[in-house]
Design a protein around this motif. Structure first.
Motif, short mmCIF file in Angstrom:
data_model
loop_
_atom_site.label_atom_id
_atom_site.label_comp_id
_atom_site.label_asym_id
_atom_site.label_seq_id
_atom_site.Cartn_x
_atom_site.Cartn_y
_atom_site.Cartn_z
N ASN A 1 50.26 66.96 53.57
CA ASN A 1 50.18 66.82 55.02
C ASN A 1 51.37 66.01 55.53
O ASN A 1 51.90 65.17 54.81
N GLY B 1 41.39 61.98 59.73
CA GLY B 1 40.15 62.55 59.19
C GLY B 1 38.94 61.65 59.43
O GLY B 1 39.06 60.42 59.51
N SER C 1 39.97 65.40 61.91
CA SER C 1 39.41 65.09 63.24
C SER C 1 39.05 66.33 64.06
O SER C 1 38.80 66.21 65.24
N MET D 1 38.27 62.32 49.93
CA MET D 1 38.87 62.55 48.61
C MET D 1 39.51 61.28 48.06
O MET D 1 39.84 61.20 46.88
N GLY E 1 39.44 56.05 51.87
CA GLY E 1 38.44 56.90 52.50
C GLY E 1 37.06 56.31 52.28
O GLY E 1 36.90 55.39 51.47
P1 XMP Z 1 37.63 65.91 58.80
O1 XMP Z 1 37.89 65.06 60.01
O2 XMP Z 1 37.65 67.35 59.08
O3 XMP Z 1 38.90 65.61 57.86
O4 XMP Z 1 36.41 65.47 58.06
C1 XMP Z 1 39.14 66.28 56.67
C2 XMP Z 1 40.54 65.97 56.17
O5 XMP Z 1 40.68 64.56 55.92
C3 XMP Z 1 41.65 64.36 54.87
N1 XMP Z 1 40.99 63.54 53.86
C4 XMP Z 1 41.20 62.23 53.71
N2 XMP Z 1 42.07 61.39 54.31
N3 XMP Z 1 41.25 59.60 53.01
C5 XMP Z 1 42.11 60.08 53.93
O6 XMP Z 1 42.91 59.31 54.45
C6 XMP Z 1 40.35 60.38 52.35
O7 XMP Z 1 39.58 59.90 51.52
C7 XMP Z 1 40.34 61.76 52.72
N4 XMP Z 1 39.63 62.81 52.26
C8 XMP Z 1 40.06 63.88 52.99
C9 XMP Z 1 42.03 65.73 54.35
O8 XMP Z 1 43.25 66.10 54.94
C10 XMP Z 1 40.89 66.60 54.83
O9 XMP Z 1 41.24 67.96 54.95
#
Ligand code: XMP
Length: 497
Positions: free
Chosen positions: A296, A321, A362, A411, A434
């Motif tokens: 990303n 996220g 988000s 993740m 996260g």
């Molecule tokens: P939403 O808001 O759809 O976000 O639940 C999903 C996206 O969040 C990212 N992602 C993370 N970012 N820590 C982060 O900073 C995490 O533990 C984490 N897990 C997922 C990822 O891009 C996902 O598609």
């Protein structure tokens, strides 16, 4: 100055004037901005939501987040059925991920291959039992060698008086049933179920009349799959190691439609190189018939570099996220609305072949999606929105708790990090970025996503946009977006007790 710096200077002239700004530029989230409803001739259910990532078309512009809580084979199958695409997360060993891919690629959308069935000598009491326990009102009756002998439609039976009657007395026999062959194309089946009289179900039979499954009309109301490479559209996420590339090669040969080079910080040499290699592999191994997404990123330089590497799509989103604490704990991040607008700005300077913009993080429901698309997004990626479905990996693994919630975790949460550390493959960061939480369960995807799709079409209609190109045009009008003050944001929700 280079191209990217020139674009920044044009985008933020006040920053680049002599002296520049003392205070930072403002960044907006998707939640504090709304699109302005304008004159519209578009019917509230009339907008075409289809979109494109390089050579790949989607009927519904949604990818599932490549997360262990969200995206296993069941999510890939369910999202494909409604026109989107699941992206299988990358942590499992190659064999596991590729087995899931095979399972999803051979999926027949909407076919219920093992419905509750009965034998013709059983009684209506057995039928009532199924109706009460599972709520199934249409039950195939199967004879010896799995030959279909009839179907029971419970709506045509008054049970009370006839509970001991044998099923054969009440079933509609095979001779009066409409049926289809195993290899009938999906579109033919859909057409028959939605248009033919007395065709609310279609049993599928092989050459020897053996029952192979059954289609139900109600499952087709929101079904709109896009087949790709003559197979379901399914994606896999990979990391930046050589072995990840090997699995991408195999996935492409199997027929995967999307490869996502997945990293929490995608504007770095490893991700750019891996994206370039994956694009080469798409040309060589899939005849150019698949898309590579890199991410990303949180700056236009990252978008530009991945574009130079040949990416068909780029994912903006570092920090927004729902389960993400990156911005909080590392002090880094850009709010999503502003980030999409920035990428859209450089995209317009780059011309027709610039990569699709795929906002990730988000986007928790229809309203967020409409704003993200109007801002310049082409396809959205979502975790929290989709984890609520019965097909999410979390729901499949842990089920629904007593209060009706499904677990959801990042993740980079402690839970996911521990799971990775228990496998030898993992060598990486140990400090969490996260968190874990839970989301209300909404049931099987196809039972509720149709409502969300209607709301998204409603958003398009408010913007007067009959399709995504028109929504992008709208988003570039000076009056398109309004930022709500805090009081305005309070007003968005219901104010009733
Ligand atoms: P939403 O808001 O759809 O976000 O639940 C999903 C996206 O969040 C990212 N992602 C993370 N970012 N820590 C982060 O900073 C995490 O533990 C984490 N897990 C997922 C990822 O891009 C996902 O598609």
């Amino acid at each position: 100055m280079g191209f990217v710096e020139d674009v920044y200077a044009e985008m933020y002239p006040q920053l680049f004037r002599s002296g520049g700004l003392v205070n930072p530029i403002e960044g907006y989230t998707l939640r504090e901005v709304r699109i302005r409803p304008v004159f519209s001739e578009v019917h509230p259910l009339g907008a075409d939501l289809s979109s494109q990532i390089g050579p790949v078309k989607l009927n519904f512009p949604l990818l599932s987040a490549a997360m262990d809580a969200v995206s296993g084979p069941d999510m890939a199958k369910a999202l494909f059925e409604v026109g989107g695409c699941g992206v299988l997360y990358r942590d499992p060993e190659a064999k596991v991920q590729l087995d899931w891919l095979e399972e999803a690629l051979t999926h027949k959308p909407c076919l219920v291959s093992e419905p509750k069935s009965l034998h013709q000598d059983q009684t209506l009491a057995n039928v009532q039992d199924i109706l009460e326990k599972f709520g199934f009102s249409t039950i195939p009756i199967i004879g010896r060698n799995r030959v279909l002998v009839g179907v029971i439609f419970t709506s045509e039976i008054s049970f009370k008086k006839h509970l001991s009657d044998p099923i054969k007395k009440w079933m509609k026999p095979r001779s009066q049933l409409k049926v289809e062959k195993v290899d009938t194309p999906f579109e033919t089946i859909k057409n028959r179920l939605l248009n033919e009289q007395e065709c609310s179900v279609l049993p599928i039979l092989d050459g020897k009349n053996r029952f192979q499954g059954i289609y139900f009309m109600k499952d087709f109301f929101v079904a709109d799959p896009t087949f790709y490479n003559d197979k379901p559209l399914v994606g896999i996420a990979i990391g930046t190691e050589k072995s990840d590339l090997e699995r991408a090669y195999q996935a492409l040969e199997m027929g995967a439609g999307i490869i996502v080079v997945d990293s929490s910080h995608g504007n770095c040499p490893d991700v750019i190189r891996q994206t370039e290699e994956a694009v080469k592999a798409v040309v060589e191994r899939a005849n150019g018939r698949a898309a590579v997404i890199g991410g990303n990123v949180a700056d236009i330089d990252g978008y530009y570099r991945l574009a130079q590497a040949g990416a068909h799509g780029v994912k903006p989103g570092i920090g927004p996220g729902s389960i993400c604490t990156t911005s909080q704990v590392t002090g880094a991040g850009v709010p999503m609305f502003t980030l999409i607008r920035e990428l859209d700005f450089i995209r317009q300077k780059m011309g027709a072949n610039a990569p699709a913009i795929i906002p990730d993080g988000s986007i928790e429901g229809p309203g967020d999606m409409v704003i993200a698309l109007a801002a310049g997004g082409d396809v959205c990626m979502a975790g929290k929105w989709l984890v609520a479905a019965s097909e999410s990996f979390s729901c499949r693994t842990y089920g629904v708790d007593n209060e009706g919630f499904v677990q959801y975790w990042g993740m980079a949460s402690s839970k996911a990090i521990k799971a990775r550390m228990s496998r030898s493959r993992y060598q990486g960061k140990t400090a969490p970025e996260g968190v874990e939480g839970r989301v209300r369960h909404r049931g099987p995807l196809r039972t509720w996503i149709g409502g969300d799709i209607e709301l998204i079409q409603g958003g398009f209609a408010h913007a007067g946009a009959a399709n995504l190109a028109a929504l992008h045009e709208f988003g570039n009008r000076p009056i398109a977006f309004v930022r709500f003050t805090q009081a305005g944001q309070q007003q968005i929700g219901t104010r009733l007790d």
